[in-house]
Design a protein around this motif. Structure first.
Motif, PDB file in Angstrom:
ATOM      1  N   VAL A  30      49.703   1.543  25.224  1.00  0.00           N
ATOM      2  CA  VAL A  30      48.588   0.736  24.699  1.00  0.00           C
ATOM      3  C   VAL A  30      48.385  -0.499  25.565  1.00  0.00           C
ATOM      4  CG1 VAL A  30      47.803  -0.660  22.751  1.00  0.00           C
ATOM      5  CG2 VAL A  30      48.875   1.571  22.337  1.00  0.00           C
ATOM      6  N   GLU A  31      49.483  -1.183  25.906  1.00  0.00           N
ATOM      7  CA  GLU A  31      49.384  -2.399  26.727  1.00  0.00           C
ATOM      8  C   GLU A  31      48.874  -2.062  28.132  1.00  0.00           C
ATOM      9  OE1 GLU A  31      53.039  -4.985  24.726  1.00  0.00           O
ATOM     10  OE2 GLU A  31      53.436  -3.528  26.324  1.00  0.00           O
ATOM     11  N   ALA A  32      49.357  -0.941  28.695  1.00  0.00           N
ATOM     12  CA  ALA A  32      48.900  -0.539  30.027  1.00  0.00           C
ATOM     13  C   ALA A  32      47.416  -0.216  30.009  1.00  0.00           C
ATOM     14  CB  ALA A  32      49.699   0.673  30.504  1.00  0.00           C
ATOM     15  N   ALA A  33      46.979   0.477  28.969  1.00  0.00           N
ATOM     16  CA  ALA A  33      45.566   0.837  28.850  1.00  0.00           C
ATOM     17  C   ALA A  33      44.693  -0.409  28.726  1.00  0.00           C
ATOM     18  CB  ALA A  33      45.371   1.750  27.643  1.00  0.00           C
ATOM     19  N   ARG A  34      45.148  -1.373  27.931  1.00  0.00           N
ATOM     20  CA  ARG A  34      44.373  -2.607  27.742  1.00  0.00           C
ATOM     21  C   ARG A  34      44.226  -3.349  29.075  1.00  0.00           C
ATOM     22  NH1 ARG A  34      47.590  -5.106  24.388  1.00  0.00           N
ATOM     23  NH2 ARG A  34      46.777  -3.937  22.589  1.00  0.00           N
ATOM     24  N   THR A  35      45.306  -3.432  29.846  1.00  0.00           N
ATOM     25  CA  THR A  35      45.265  -4.133  31.135  1.00  0.00           C
ATOM     26  C   THR A  35      44.378  -3.397  32.131  1.00  0.00           C
ATOM     27  OG1 THR A  35      47.523  -4.907  30.748  1.00  0.00           O
ATOM     28  CG2 THR A  35      46.677  -5.083  32.993  1.00  0.00           C
ATOM     29  N   LEU A  36      44.430  -2.069  32.080  1.00  0.00           N
ATOM     30  CA  LEU A  36      43.650  -1.255  33.014  1.00  0.00           C
ATOM     31  C   LEU A  36      42.190  -1.140  32.580  1.00  0.00           C
ATOM     32  CD1 LEU A  36      43.965   0.477  35.598  1.00  0.00           C
ATOM     33  CD2 LEU A  36      44.408   2.453  34.117  1.00  0.00           C
ATOM     34  N   GLY A  37      41.904  -1.453  31.316  1.00  0.00           N
ATOM     35  CA  GLY A  37      40.542  -1.335  30.815  1.00  0.00           C
ATOM     36  C   GLY A  37      40.180   0.079  30.433  1.00  0.00           C
ATOM     37  N   THR A  38      41.162   0.815  29.910  1.00  0.00           N
ATOM     38  CA  THR A  38      40.922   2.197  29.501  1.00  0.00           C
ATOM     39  C   THR A  38      41.579   2.413  28.142  1.00  0.00           C
ATOM     40  OG1 THR A  38      41.074   4.508  30.202  1.00  0.00           O
ATOM     41  CG2 THR A  38      42.957   3.087  30.709  1.00  0.00           C
ATOM     42  N   THR A  39      41.802   3.674  27.789  1.00  0.00           N
ATOM     43  CA  THR A  39      42.381   3.992  26.485  1.00  0.00           C
ATOM     44  C   THR A  39      43.824   4.462  26.618  1.00  0.00           C
ATOM     45  OG1 THR A  39      41.684   6.316  26.582  1.00  0.00           O
ATOM     46  CG2 THR A  39      40.102   4.716  25.675  1.00  0.00           C
ATOM     47  N   GLN A  40      44.542   4.388  25.495  1.00  0.00           N
ATOM     48  CA  GLN A  40      45.912   4.901  25.483  1.00  0.00           C
ATOM     49  C   GLN A  40      45.923   6.391  25.800  1.00  0.00           C
ATOM     50  OE1 GLN A  40      47.859   4.598  21.694  1.00  0.00           O
ATOM     51  NE2 GLN A  40      49.727   5.617  22.392  1.00  0.00           N
ATOM     52  N   ALA A  41      44.924   7.113  25.313  1.00  0.00           N
ATOM     53  CA  ALA A  41      44.850   8.554  25.576  1.00  0.00           C
ATOM     54  C   ALA A  41      44.742   8.827  27.073  1.00  0.00           C
ATOM     55  CB  ALA A  41      43.656   9.159  24.837  1.00  0.00           C
ATOM     56  N   GLN A  42      43.984   7.984  27.780  1.00  0.00           N
ATOM     57  CA  GLN A  42      43.832   8.176  29.226  1.00  0.00           C
ATOM     58  C   GLN A  42      45.169   7.971  29.938  1.00  0.00           C
ATOM     59  OE1 GLN A  42      41.345   9.311  30.820  1.00  0.00           O
ATOM     60  NE2 GLN A  42      41.608   8.736  32.963  1.00  0.00           N
ATOM     61  N   ILE A  43      45.916   6.942  29.549  1.00  0.00           N
ATOM     62  CA  ILE A  43      47.231   6.712  30.149  1.00  0.00           C
ATOM     63  C   ILE A  43      48.156   7.895  29.861  1.00  0.00           C
ATOM     64  CG2 ILE A  43      49.304   5.266  30.091  1.00  0.00           C
ATOM     65  CD1 ILE A  43      47.014   3.951  31.544  1.00  0.00           C
ATOM     66  N   SER A  44      48.150   8.359  28.621  1.00  0.00           N
ATOM     67  CA  SER A  44      49.001   9.486  28.237  1.00  0.00           C
ATOM     68  C   SER A  44      48.614  10.748  29.005  1.00  0.00           C
ATOM     69  CB  SER A  44      48.898   9.745  26.731  1.00  0.00           C
ATOM     70  OG  SER A  44      49.374   8.630  26.000  1.00  0.00           O
ATOM     71  N   ASN A  45      47.314  10.970  29.185  1.00  0.00           N
ATOM     72  CA  ASN A  45      46.857  12.149  29.913  1.00  0.00           C
ATOM     73  C   ASN A  45      47.231  12.080  31.390  1.00  0.00           C
ATOM     74  OD1 ASN A  45      45.672  13.624  27.803  1.00  0.00           O
ATOM     75  ND2 ASN A  45      43.771  12.450  27.934  1.00  0.00           N
ATOM     76  N   ILE A  46      47.187  10.884  31.968  1.00  0.00           N
ATOM     77  CA  ILE A  46      47.603  10.712  33.367  1.00  0.00           C
ATOM     78  C   ILE A  46      49.098  11.011  33.505  1.00  0.00           C
ATOM     79  CG2 ILE A  46      48.024   8.985  35.162  1.00  0.00           C
ATOM     80  CD1 ILE A  46      45.353   7.692  34.385  1.00  0.00           C
ATOM     81  N   GLU A  47      49.895  10.459  32.592  1.00  0.00           N
ATOM     82  CA  GLU A  47      51.345  10.642  32.677  1.00  0.00           C
ATOM     83  C   GLU A  47      51.756  12.086  32.411  1.00  0.00           C
ATOM     84  OE1 GLU A  47      52.539   6.058  31.400  1.00  0.00           O
ATOM     85  OE2 GLU A  47      53.031   7.723  30.059  1.00  0.00           O
ATOM     86  N   ALA A  48      50.979  12.807  31.598  1.00  0.00           N
ATOM     87  CA  ALA A  48      51.275  14.215  31.334  1.00  0.00           C
ATOM     88  C   ALA A  48      50.566  15.126  32.325  1.00  0.00           C
ATOM     89  CB  ALA A  48      50.846  14.582  29.913  1.00  0.00           C
ATOM     90  N   ASN A  49      49.772  14.539  33.222  1.00  0.00           N
ATOM     91  CA  ASN A  49      48.993  15.247  34.225  1.00  0.00           C
ATOM     92  C   ASN A  49      48.029  16.247  33.609  1.00  0.00           C
ATOM     93  OD1 ASN A  49      48.465  16.823  36.974  1.00  0.00           O
ATOM     94  ND2 ASN A  49      49.483  14.884  37.411  1.00  0.00           N
TER      95      ASN A  49
END
Length: 283
Positions: A30-49
Motif C-alpha cells: 500500500v505504501e509503495a503504491a501510494r509513493t508510486l502513484g498507483t494501486t496496491q493491486a498494481q504492485i502485487s501484480n508486478i511482484e507476482a509477474n
C-alpha cells in the motif's frame, strides 16, 4: 494492460527481487503504491509477474525503496527490458516447465558450476548417453517423450559453444565416469567426448577420485548459475522428485560452500583429463 501468460522462472524471479527490495525498505504494498502513484493491486501484480514491468519502472522502484546497490538495480532493469523468447519456448507444451526453466537459467548465466556424483553433467552428455538415462526414467517415458528430452538436452549445450560461451566448471565424481549407461560403446564414446570438450578454454573438468577425501553432498546433482550480481545467483537441484530452483540467499551461500569444498578435493584439470582417459581405455 493484459495479464502476462505463463511467466518464466526468470520473470518470476524479477518480481520476487522487487518484492524483496520493498520488504527490505520496510514498506507495505500500500505504501509503495501510494509513493508510486498507483494501486496496491498494481504492485502485487508486478511482484507476482501477472503484469509486465518496464525497465524505467524498475529503476523508479529502486529509488523508492532506497536501494543503493546500483549493479543490482541495473541487472533487474535488464531483466525487465529483455522480452526475447528463447529457443526453449518451442518445448513449452512438450516438456515439463522445469526443463525450460533450466535452459533459461543456463542461457542467462554469467558463469556455471555443476557437481555430479553418479551422472555426467547434462551439458557434457552425448545423445546416446542421454537417451540411455531417459530410458531408465520412473515412471517410464514413451519413445517420443524420450526423444524430446534428448533433443532439448543437446540444444542446451549451445551455451558452451556460442560466440560468447559461458564459463563452465564441472565437478564430477569418478563413480559417474564408471557408470556404463547404454553399454560399453556408449560409455567409451561419452568419455572420449568429455576429454575432447574439456580442452575448450571455457570448460573446466575437475574429477573427484575414489581415493579422494570426503566431501559434503547428498548425491543429488547441483547446477549453480552465477547471475550478473551475486544476489541474482540461482541453484538448481536434481532430485528423484524433480527439479527445484533455489534463490534464497542463505541456501545459495551453503551451495557455494559445498561446491568450493568439492573443488578443493577434486583433481586439477590435467590430472582429471588423464583419469578420464585411463578409464576410457579400460572400458
Amino acid at each position: 494492460m493484459a495479464p502476462r501468460r505463463a511467466p518464466t522462472a526468470r520473470r518470476l524471479r524479477l518480481g520476487t527481487e522487487l518484492r524483496r527490495l520493498r520488504e527490505r525498505a520496510g514498506m507495505t504494498a500500500v505504501e509503495a503504491a501510494r509513493t508510486l502513484g498507483t494501486t496496491q493491486a498494481q504492485i502485487s501484480n508486478i511482484e507476482a509477474n501477472r503484469f509486465g514491468v518496464s525497465a524505467d519502472r524498475v529503476r523508479t522502484l529502486g529509488v523508492i525503496y532506497g536501494c543503493t546497490d546500483d549493479a543490482l538495480v541495473d541487472a533487474l532493469a535488464d531483466m525487465a527490458a529483455d522480452r526475447t523468447r528463447g529457443w526453449w519456448e518451442e518445448y513449452r507444451d512438450i516438456l515439463p516447465s522445469p526443463h525450460l526453466d533450466l535452459a533459461e537459467m543456463e542461457h542467462h548465466a554469467a558463469a556455471l558450476r555443476v557437481a555430479q556424483v553418479i551422472n555426467i553433467p547434462g551439458l557434457l552428455q552425448i545423445p546416446e548417453h542421454a537417451r540411455a538415462l531417459f530410458r531408465e526414467a520412473v515412471p517410464a517415458l514413451r519413445p517420443h517423450e524420450i526423444e524430446h528430452r534428448v533433443s532439448h538436452r543437446i540444444k542446451r549445450q549451445v551455451v558452451l559453444f556460442r560466440e560468447r560461451p559461458v564459463p563452465y566448471i564441472a565437478i564430477v565424481h569418478e563413480a559417474a565416469l564408471r557408470m556404463q549407461f547404454g553399454g560399453r560403446e556408449v560409455t567409451r564414446a561419452q568419455l572420449d567426448h568429455l576429454i575432447e570438450v574439456s580442452d575448450q578454454p571455457n570448460i573446466t573438468l575437475r574429477v573427484i577420485p575414489f581415493d579422494g577425501t570426503s566431501f559434503p553432498t547428498a548425491g543429488h546433482g547441483l547446477d549453480y548459475a552465477h547471475g550478473a550480481v551475486i544476489a541474482l545467483d540461482t541453484a538448481q537441484l536434481d532430485t528423484s522428485h524433480g527439479s527445484e530452483l533455489i534463490d534464497a540467499a542463505g541456501k545459495l551461500e551453503t551451495y557455494r560452500l559445498v561446491l568450493d569444498r568439492m573443488e578443493q578435493v577434486a583433481l586439477q584439470p590435467v590430472p582429471s583429463r588423464d583419469l578420464v582417459h585411463r578409464i576410457a581405455k579400460s572400458v
